[in-house]
Design a protein around this motif. Structure first.
Motif, mmCIF file in Angstrom:
data_model
loop_
_atom_site.group_PDB
_atom_site.id
_atom_site.type_symbol
_atom_site.label_atom_id
_atom_site.label_comp_id
_atom_site.label_asym_id
_atom_site.label_seq_id
_atom_site.Cartn_x
_atom_site.Cartn_y
_atom_site.Cartn_z
ATOM 1 N N GLY A 4 -0.303 12.819 -4.165
ATOM 2 C CA GLY A 4 -0.797 12.203 -5.399
ATOM 3 C C GLY A 4 -0.211 12.780 -6.662
ATOM 4 O O GLY A 4 -0.112 12.091 -7.685
ATOM 5 N N ILE A 60 -2.006 3.937 -7.047
ATOM 6 C CA ILE A 60 -2.442 3.583 -5.692
ATOM 7 C C ILE A 60 -2.798 2.105 -5.549
ATOM 8 O O ILE A 60 -2.825 1.582 -4.433
ATOM 9 N N TYR A 90 -0.526 8.788 -1.539
ATOM 10 C CA TYR A 90 -1.672 9.533 -2.074
ATOM 11 C C TYR A 90 -2.539 10.079 -0.943
ATOM 12 O O TYR A 90 -2.967 11.248 -0.971
ATOM 13 N N ASN A 91 -2.769 9.255 0.059
ATOM 14 C CA ASN A 91 -3.617 9.650 1.184
ATOM 15 C C ASN A 91 -2.998 10.789 1.982
ATOM 16 O O ASN A 91 -3.702 11.556 2.649
ATOM 17 N N ALA A 92 -1.665 10.927 1.901
ATOM 18 C CA ALA A 92 -0.960 11.997 2.604
ATOM 19 C C ALA A 92 -0.848 13.272 1.766
ATOM 20 O O ALA A 92 -0.204 14.228 2.186
ATOM 21 N N ASP A 97 0.806 -1.220 0.000
ATOM 22 C CA ASP A 97 0.000 0.000 0.000
ATOM 23 C C ASP A 97 0.838 1.268 0.000
ATOM 24 O O ASP A 97 0.363 2.335 0.384
ATOM 25 N N TYR A 111 -0.652 4.102 -2.112
ATOM 26 C CA TYR A 111 -1.922 4.550 -1.544
ATOM 27 C C TYR A 111 -1.673 5.447 -0.344
ATOM 28 O O TYR A 111 -2.333 6.482 -0.177
ATOM 29 N N ARG A 112 -0.719 5.071 0.493
ATOM 30 C CA ARG A 112 -0.415 5.883 1.665
ATOM 31 C C ARG A 112 0.168 7.229 1.264
ATOM 32 O O ARG A 112 -0.136 8.257 1.885
ATOM 33 N N GLN A 147 -1.040 8.025 9.746
ATOM 34 C CA GLN A 147 -1.391 9.071 8.773
ATOM 35 C C GLN A 147 -0.156 9.763 8.204
ATOM 36 O O GLN A 147 -0.105 10.049 7.003
#
Length: 301
Positions: A72, A97, A67-69, A61, A64-65, A195
């Protein structure tokens, strides 16, 4: 010498490969080997325009992590396989992601929006919501300044969740020991650690010889004053008789008593200051934040 998956020869080979295959200026590249513990990918990519990341297989992941932070829009330059050979590929993190890392390899992460300056006092709105009542960002900035954070410093933070987060981000080469007695506060901290992608934070639930065994010896401790404060300081001084301390309290009586306490542990001149922060709101209202006392001293002096 520590056995490493990527030695100097591997790093030079990957640098040469990316130099030959791209027009990226590698002069100021940040090299980050996340196969070694305590290395934080997300903060490094937030702070540097070009990061050469070395990683092992199995990070399902990782993009993805990122992007989530909020990363992106970063560009990832990579190849297929474990060796610096073959055709080069590139894509935005937001398009990757669903991908993981299936081989030990190097990749370049380009972030044109990276901030190169050190920023103290992140806004509380970016921190995980939970049981914690975070200290104001302006006061936190002063606390971090008093801690004199620098790369490679080992830090202990007791009941200071937001201080843990910023210390972990600012000090990517050091370790953060976070002591959380309250289970709800500990869950909020764990959410923040996830996070912000902080791999250099270790969370424990109390301070004693057993709980600190095997952990890096702190150079500085920041703690929120409590009934267990003297016991905590005593245990920490056993580990490092020259430890630096920064203590936060809203209690004037406790702050004043620290002069006599410090004399008991052979410290003659602690610094004791009060911080007051006031704001005028958009409705012209005057708001005053709690005004804490900060006590700072170095043992052994």
């Amino acid at each position: 010498m520590e056995e490493r998956l990527f030695n100097n020869g591997h790093i030079i080979s990957w640098l040469q490969y990316f130099s030959d295959q791209t027009d990226v200026d590698l002069e100021h590249v940040k090299i980050l080997d996340i196969t070694r513990k305590n290395k934080n990918l997300i903060p490094a990519c937030e702070q540097h325009r070009c990061v050469l990341v070395f990683t092992e297989a199995g990070h399902s992941d990782i993009f993805y992590r990122m992007y989530n932070a909020g990363l992106g829009e970063c560009t990832v330059i990579y190849n297929e396989g474990s060796e610096p050979t073959g055709p080069i590929k590139q894509d935005l993190v937001l398009n990757m992601i669903d991908r993981g890392i299936n081989a030990s390899a190097g990749m370049l992460v380009l972030n044109p929006n990276a901030r190169s300056t050190v920023k103290f006092g992140m806004d509380n709105s970016v921190l995980a919501k939970g049981s914690v009542k975070y200290v104001g960002s302006e006061i936190r900035a002063i606390i971090l300044s008093k801690m004199q954070i620098e790369e490679g410093k080992n830090i202990c933070v007791i009941s200071g969740e937001s201080i843990v987060v910023e210390s972990g981000i600012l000090n990517g080469e050091g370790s953060i020991i976070a002591v959380e007695y309250n289970s709800n506060d500990r869950r909020a901290l764990e959410e923040n650690v996830e996070q912000f992608g902080l791999n250099n934070v270790t969370i424990i639930d109390h301070v004693d010889e057993e709980s600190m065994r095997g952990l890096p010896i702190p150079d500085v401790t920041m703690l929120v004053a409590s009934a267990s404060m003297e016991q905590e300081i005593t245990e920490l001084l056993k580990l490092n008789p020259n430890m630096e301390f920064v203590i936060y309290t809203l209690d004037f009586v406790l702050a004043a008593s620290m002069i006599d306490y410090c004399k008991k542990i052979c410290i003659s001149d602690p610094e004791i200051i009060q911080i007051a922060v006031s704001k005028v709101t958009s409705r012209h209202n005057y708001e005053q934040q709690p005004a804490p006392w900060l006590i700072s001293f170095k043992a052994g002096e």
